[in-house]
Design a protein around this motif. Structure first.
Motif, PDB file in Angstrom:
ATOM      1  N   THR A   1      31.262  42.256  41.485  1.00 11.68           N
ATOM      2  CA  THR A   1      31.033  41.793  42.752  1.00 11.68           C
ATOM      3  C   THR A   1      31.526  42.939  44.051  1.00 11.68           C
ATOM      4  N   PRO A   2      30.835  43.443  44.926  1.00 12.24           N
ATOM      5  CA  PRO A   2      31.073  44.290  45.893  1.00 12.24           C
ATOM      6  C   PRO A   2      32.250  43.610  46.811  1.00 12.24           C
TER       7      PRO A   2
ATOM      8  N   ALA B   1      26.612  47.420  41.991  1.00 10.15           N
ATOM      9  CA  ALA B   1      27.053  46.104  41.472  1.00 10.15           C
ATOM     10  C   ALA B   1      26.529  46.087  39.822  1.00 10.15           C
ATOM     11  N   GLN B   2      25.231  46.232  39.806  1.00  9.84           N
ATOM     12  CA  GLN B   2      24.654  45.990  38.832  1.00  9.84           C
ATOM     13  C   GLN B   2      25.203  46.873  37.638  1.00  9.84           C
ATOM     14  N   MET B   3      25.240  48.306  37.887  1.00 14.91           N
ATOM     15  CA  MET B   3      25.704  49.108  36.908  1.00 14.91           C
ATOM     16  C   MET B   3      27.145  48.846  36.506  1.00 14.91           C
TER      17      MET B   3
ATOM     18  N   HIS C   1      32.494  52.777  41.788  1.00 11.77           N
ATOM     19  CA  HIS C   1      32.296  52.360  40.509  1.00 11.77           C
ATOM     20  C   HIS C   1      33.627  51.475  40.135  1.00 11.77           C
ATOM     21  N   ASN C   2      34.855  52.048  40.200  1.00 14.22           N
ATOM     22  CA  ASN C   2      35.982  51.761  39.810  1.00 14.22           C
ATOM     23  C   ASN C   2      36.501  50.668  40.320  1.00 14.22           C
ATOM     24  N   LYS C   3      36.293  50.535  41.607  1.00 17.79           N
ATOM     25  CA  LYS C   3      37.139  49.292  42.547  1.00 17.79           C
ATOM     26  C   LYS C   3      35.923  48.322  43.097  1.00 17.79           C
TER      27      LYS C   3
END
Length: 870
Positions: free
Chosen positions: A396-397, A390-392, A374-376
């Motif tokens: 970009t992963p 990625a949507q939440m 979530h954070n990185k």
């Protein structure tokens, strides 16, 4: 040791949670979130940490925020409830719990031969999730069944958590039924102070009552009386705003506006933001207090309205102060703010323990993986899961090695509530140890676990080691508050600088704040102003405007004789009787001493010069008359009386000095007496001279009876007799009620009149009245004989002199009565000089003119010829 399970519950399961009876589905880890054709799909991730032991400690921690984070269109899924936004600092609290338990298990002196176990859950800041987790811990492994436990001999001793008040209250209500000890490390709700409802609840933080009393005192310390309030719109927010308003009102601080924030649909957020911006822009309040429940939605709102917060100073308590995550992600909104937070308790260095928590070292820790994703935006092997995150997170992963340390997060580096969590675990462990070592308290003893009241007793009785803080009657760990100043820099770094401390002692709060060390918005060093009205400066007082807040007022100057020596004073205070306000009316100064001073009054110089000059002139005339005593003009009408009259007039001029300078008892005693006797002697001499002129006129007729009075000492006897009567009056006055010095504090504003009190007014007016009677008789007699031949022509000069004398004293009386202080004395001195000068000029100057400029008239033959020498 660590185990993570992801459970999928449908709507029926969610209803069961609300009924406190949840039958979980079979634990499973799904590769992706299955799409369901339902209006609401609850996909709640249960992050669970379990370790077996002889004694189990339950733990409820908030690491994620439970919220609606994903929306889809179409017929598949309308919304999905997920545990979102994990905060690294909150994950640190969970690790501190683990560290404390491991440390206790290694300590041979604390709970020897006893192993502590635990079962921890993430409540996701949702009370339904928190209650479900508590029931799961109480029931043990397997199916969750209220009032039933599958733990056999391994019992739950107590609970640590939660951090937020909303979840903690729900947990406390359930645990109060079972009498299980609960220690919260962050809940501040004032409801939890009720020991009848929550008898087994403790917390290592201060409650809202103490927090908002401190915040209101801090606002008062900086002189802010006009503030705005932004709060969460929930039970916690409503409770805290009521407490805040109560304490602000007591300290005379007004709330300009109150904005309550609650979760709304995304489509409505723009309207809400515009409304809030308009409210803040219209208000003159420069200080905003944050209270209620912290949420990511509130943080997002503060960012959305940051244009109007650019010049505002934010003030908040521990709920927000311990979330340095705010400053990390919302620098612009929170720069230059003040935060009230609890003082730090001593804890050991845990850096080495924290560094071990990497995804590579603990692949089974799904919560740790969730934090990094979530954070990185770290990607995993699951493509569908990567897409969902990625949507939440709107990112970009990216590939991560798994060796990244959680200590690299800025918020993780903050201390936060780590010391409170650590001491909560140790407090419970010490209470268990004390109870275990008490009579009848064995590890497996039935009474040890069945009687939870005994554990609560030891919780209340214990004093934490290596520190002097104890739990009070409400179960709070009493510690001082410290004040932090949040600062951000252009390079993206941010710090919290402690600028003071607030110590609570009984009902008094002691402040030690370094105001000069505070950096406000835009780098300013001056304390910002937040008031509805301009400050009323010393010398004025506040007058509240009708119909609006008491903090909106007008300033009115203090009345005469009153001062106000503080800013924004509500009342003016009278000075003492011997003091008077200065020009600014901000302090009382000694009243000015009012008397005819030789150093401060120019009129005294005039009177002194006039008195001395007239005395010298009188002495000169007396010398002239003595040197020409054998001339006809001097012999006429009794030269001895003329000498006495001149001497009396000269002494009358000199008695003026008794009226000058600061009055004392001696000068008060002598001034009126000398003046009265000397003037009476002068008027008596004039009366004697006038009587002799009248007798001489009457004796000119043959056979007149008045002839026998010619050549007698009648004039001298009249002068002595009349003067003696005045002496008797004066002696009687001095015997009954003599004059004395007094200070008049009230007749004149700002002055102390040092004056002579005449003692007996009857005596004073008797002296003046008798003197006036003699002057009137002399005037009448002189007026009757004013037309006599030249030899007796002194009568007309006596008439003029008495006319001047009487006119001066008649005019002096109203002037004397209408003045006060030194001006009253000045009127009397002027009357003395004028009347004495009138006598001298009218009676003796014509004779001096004859002596020096018309000596041919100064012969007896000339006077007998009845020639008019004028």
């Amino acid at each position: 040791m660590y185990r993570a399970a992801v459970s999928c519950h449908l709507c029926a399961a969610l209803i069961c949670v609300l009924l406190l009876c949840v039958t979980p589905c079979k634990s499973q880890i799904q590769a992706s979130h299955t799409a369901c054709r339902l209006d609401l799909v609850s996909a709640i991730e249960d992050y669970e940490y379990v370790q077996d032991g002889d004694i189990i400690i339950g733990g409820i921690f908030t690491v994620n925020y439970f919220m609606t984070g994903l929306e889809r269109s179409g017929d598949i899924v309308h919304s999905m409830m997920l545990c979102l936004r994990p905060v690294p600092l909150y994950y640190k609290y969970l690790l501190v719990f683990l560290f404390a338990v491991n440390e206790i298990n290694k300590d041979p002196d604390l709970l020897p031969n006893v192993t502590l176990g635990y079962q921890l859950y993430d409540s996701c800041a949702d009370n339904r999730k928190a209650v479900k987790s508590v029931l799961q811990i109480l029931s043990g492994p397997g199916q969750t069944v209220p009032n039933y436990s599958c733990r056999r001999h391994r019992k739950v001793a107590g609970f640590i958590g939660d951090q937020g008040s909303v979840t903690t209250v729900s947990i406390a209500q359930l645990l109060a039924i079972y009498r299980h000890t609960q220690i919260s490390h962050g809940a501040t709700s004032n409801f939890l102070n009720d020991r009848n409802i929550y008898p087994t609840f403790f917390r290592t933080v201060r409650g809202d009552e103490a927090i908002y009393s401190t915040i209101s005192s801090l606002v008062q310390f900086f002189g802010w009386t006009w503030v705005g309030v932004i709060s969460s719109d929930d039970d916690s927010g409503n409770e805290e705003t009521q407490l805040l308003t109560k304490h602000l009102t007591v300290k005379g601080i007004c709330v300009a506006y109150m904005v309550k924030i609650k979760y709304n649909k995304i489509s409505a957020t723009d309207i809400i933001h515009r409304t809030i911006i308009e409210i803040i822009q219209k208000s003159s309040a420069q200080v905003i207090i944050l209270c209620g429940t912290y949420s990511s939605y509130m943080a997002d709102l503060l960012v959305a309205i940051r244009p109007v917060l650019r010049d505002k100073t934010l003030v908040f308590g521990p709920t927000f102060a311990l979330n340095t995550f705010l400053m990390e992600h919302y620098m612009e909104a929170f720069n230059g703010t003040l935060a009230v937070q609890p003082s730090n308790l001593p804890i050991p260095d845990m850096r080495g323990f924290f560094d071990e928590f990497t995804v590579a070292n603990h692949p089974e820790d799904m919560l740790l993986r969730h934090i990094w994703r979530h954070n990185k935006c770290c990607s995993l092997n699951n493509a569908a899961s990567n897409k969902l995150y990625a949507q939440m997170s709107n990112c970009t992963p990216q590939n991560c090695s798994g060796t990244e340390m959680v200590t690299d997060f800025i918020s993780f580096q903050s201390r936060g509530l780590t010391d409170r969590v650590y001491n909560a675990v140790y407090s419970l462990a010490h209470a268990i140890d004390k109870m275990k070592s008490s009579p009848g308290g064995g590890v497996n003893g039935t009474r040890f676990f069945s009687d939870q009241q005994r554990l609560n007793y030891w919780m209340k009785a214990q004093s934490l080691s290596v520190r002097n803080f104890v739990f009070d009657q409400y179960g709070e760990l009493v510690t001082p508050f410290k004040v932090g100043n949040w600062r951000t820099f252009k390079n993206g770094s941010c710090i919290v600088r402690i600028i003071g401390q607030i110590q609570q002692t009984n009902s008094h709060q002691a402040f030690s704040i370094r105001v000069e060390a505070i950096l406000w918005k835009h780098g300013m060093t001056e304390v910002p102003r937040s008031q509805c009205s301009e400050k009323c400066l010393p010398g004025s007082r506040k007058v509240t405007r009708s119909g609006i807040h008491s903090c909106c007022y007008d300033c009115v100057e203090c009345s005469a004789g009153e001062i106000s020596n503080v800013t924004d004073s509500e009342n003016c205070h009278k000075c003492q009787y011997d003091e008077w306000p200065n020009e600014k009316k901000d302090r009382c100064v000694p009243k000015v001493l009012d008397f005819l001073s030789y150093t401060g009054d120019i009129i005294v110089v005039f009177f002194s010069v006039s008195s001395g000059g007239f005395s010298l002139i009188t002495m000169l005339i007396l010398g002239i008359f003595i040197s020409h005593r054998d001339t006809a003009i001097v012999k006429a009408n009794n030269r001895n009386l003329s000498f006495i009259l001149l001497l009396s007039i000269m002494l009358s001029f000199l008695c003026v000095f008794l009226f000058l300078g600061r009055p004392v008892d001696v000068s008060c005693l002598l001034r009126q007496i000398c003046f009265g006797i000397l003037f009476t002697a002068a008027v008596s001499c004039i009366l004697g001279k006038t009587i002799m002129v009248y007798i001489a006129f009457k004796a000119t007729k043959l056979g007149s009876l008045w002839q026998r009075w010619i050549g007698t000492n009648l004039a001298k006897n009249v002068a002595i007799s009349c003067s003696s009567i005045q002496v008797i009056i004066c002696v009687s006055w001095l015997s009954i009620s003599p004059p004395f010095q007094e200070m008049d504090f009230y007749s004149s504003q700002g002055k102390i009149i040092i004056q002579c009190n005449e003692g007996s007014l009857l005596g004073f007016y008797s002296v003046l009245g008798y003197m006036g009677l003699l002057a009137a008789v002399s005037f009448l007699l002189a007026f009757m004989v004013r037309t006599l031949p030249d030899i007796f022509n002194e009568a007309k000069y006596i008439t003029f002199s008495m006319l001047v004398f009487c006119s001066v004293w008649i005019a002096m009386i109203p002037a004397y009565l209408s003045t006060r202080g030194k001006y009253m004395v000045a009127v009397e001195i002027f009357a003395i000089l004028t009347s004495s000068g009138g006598l001298l000029a009218c009676i003796f100057l014509p004779k001096c003119f004859i002596i020096f400029w018309r000596p041919e008239l100064n012969t007896k033959a000339c006077l007998l010829e009845r020639r008019n020498w004028q």
